[in-house]
Design an enzyme around this catalytic site. Structure first.
Site, short mmCIF file in Angstrom:
data_model
loop_
_atom_site.label_atom_id
_atom_site.label_comp_id
_atom_site.label_asym_id
_atom_site.label_seq_id
_atom_site.Cartn_x
_atom_site.Cartn_y
_atom_site.Cartn_z
CD GLU A 68 -0.49 -5.87 -10.57
OE1 GLU A 68 -0.84 -4.90 -9.88
OE2 GLU A 68 0.65 -6.38 -10.49
CB SER A 105 6.21 -2.29 -7.26
OG SER A 105 5.95 -1.13 -8.00
CE1 TYR A 134 -2.01 2.76 -12.28
CE2 TYR A 134 -3.30 1.64 -13.96
CZ TYR A 134 -2.08 2.05 -13.46
OH TYR A 134 -0.94 1.75 -14.16
N GLY A 188 0.79 -1.22 0.00
CA GLY A 188 0.00 0.00 0.00
C GLY A 188 0.82 1.27 0.00
CG ASP A 198 4.86 -1.05 -10.74
OD1 ASP A 198 5.44 0.02 -11.01
OD2 ASP A 198 3.74 -1.09 -10.19
#
Length: 412
Positions: free
Chosen positions: A185, A151, A249, A147, A197
């Site tokens: 991801e 990454s 995002y 958080g 990342d």
């Protein structure tokens, strides 16, 4: 992003000095010993992959733009053995609960599994790409703060990908492993991140920052020895947790894609900085949503800021990068609107205390900021930030040196 937790990041000492231990030390957990207790026998190997901090270039990676991250000493470590029976067993010493057991032929996107979705998604992505991965036993531990915009999820993905690459003799390169992690991801977990990342975790080199072109994944290792120039790059973890899966995002990514569509270009990368003013006028004339105008202005501006910082590093004038960091933060705050009061306070307090420059880093809505500072003033700046947080009633921040570290590697 993941549900793993990390040992507390060192805070400044009462006198404001940065502690001698400048990053989160492992908590003593030995993943190989944990592996043996859980699964019986020794693991086939142990691998590590780092978190990262991004010096400049935010929200540019999914626009085929430029970024400049560096790997941190904080790592996800995995003890792993190959299985050939179609079973994947996962355990994290950082998350309450026992072993998660899954069938590899039943792995499916968006099927939950909490933290385990990140390593499970890697195995799924490898199989989707045609690689004969038949299962594994994995025991994980991590010192990457979650958080914090550092990454933690990419570290889990890359360490899993590297271990499976070695154990199944897949022959994949670092950039190819990063692409696997991003697909895990994006498509398995459902977070629409870019490639930065995973590339940083897989490909960074100790003592360097990574200048990455996210369009073709070409990269350059840029020497970044701040200590030799009497400088320090501090990371300030605000302790405010963010969740990129909450839609913010994705909304900004969609806005950037809409901007490119309105301009008739493949990606915002294709809009040169010299053409920005004309493009913004086009948006206004077309009645485009004002958020699209702001997002485009940020992305094109940040691509230029990456180029500016690279030129300054090549010229040996790192100190002059400070104002570029400040400019980047203003753009993230005002145009992209992904900052928060705590991040703004870090930047304000650090600069007032004599920092050369500062900006939020990562996806925003909390997380961390980076502060470029004279090494001799690092303790003073860290103390000023901590005192500003206390005066505002915020939780004390975590502050540590960003030491450019090695990318993913096999430990034993």
């Amino acid at each position: 992003m993941t549900e793993t937790t990390a040992p507390p990041t060192p805070l400044t000492e009462p006198d404001g000095a940065v502690p001698a231990a400048t990053f989160a030390e492992p908590d003593g957990t030995d993943p190989a010993a944990t592996f043996s207790e859980l699964y019986g026998g020794e693991p086939d190997g142990v691998w590590a992959a780092p978190g990262r901090v991004n010096l400049i270039g935010e929200y540019t990676d999914f626009n085929d733009g430029f970024v400049m991250p560096l790997a941190l000493p904080h790592t996800a470590v995995a003890a792993v053995s190959r299985r050939d029976d179609g079973v994947l067993r996962l355990y994290s010493s950082d998350v309450p609960g026992g072993v998660v057991s899954l069938r590899v032929d039943e792995l499916a996107p968006h099927s939950g599994h909490g933290w385990a979705a990140y390593p499970a998604g890697v195995l799924w992505a490898l199989r989707e790409a045609g690689h004969p991965v038949t299962g594994a036993d994995i025991a994980l531990t991590s010192t990457v703060p979650t958080g914090a915009g550092l990454s933690s999820s990419a570290a889990l993905e890359v360490v899993t990908a590297l271990a499976l690459n070695d154990l199944f003799h897949l022959g994949l390169t670092g950039p190819e492993l990063a692409v696997v992690g991003r697909r895990a991801e994006n498509d398995f977990v459902g977070v629409p991140c870019g490639i930065m990342d995973q590339m940083a975790s897989a490909c960074c080199v100790e003592g360097h920052a990574l200048h990455l072109d996210t369009r073709d994944l070409s990269l350059r290792q840029v020497p970044f020895d701040l200590a030799a120039q009497g400088l320090t790059l501090l990371v300030v973890d605000t302790r405010v947790k963010h969740a990129l899966g909450d839609g913010a995002y994705a909304e900004r990514r969609a806005g950037c894609e809409e901007g490119a569509r309105l301009l008739g270009i493949p990606m915002l990368r294709d809009l040169p900085y010299a053409g920005l003013d004309a493009a913004l006028a086009t948006f206004a004339d077309a009645g485009a949503d004002e958020s699209v105008i702001r997002y485009v202005r940020h992305v094109v501006g940040d691509n230029r800021r990456v180029e500016q910082v690279i030129a300054l590093l090549d010229a040996g004038d790192v100190r002059a990068a400070g104002p570029v960091l400040n400019e980047g933060h203003r753009s993230l705050r005002d145009d992209l609107r992904v900052s928060c009061p705590e991040l703004d306070l870090v930047v304000e307090a650090a600069n007032e205390a004599g920092a050369l420059g500062a900006r939020m880093t990562g996806g925003g809505f909390g997380g961390s900021a980076v502060v470029l500072v004279e090494a001799a003033a690092a303790g003073t700046v860290a103390k000023a930030v901590s005192e500003a947080f206390a005066a505002a009633g915020h939780t004390a921040p975590g502050i540590f040196d960003a030491i450019p570290s090695a990318g993913a590697r096999r430990l034993r």
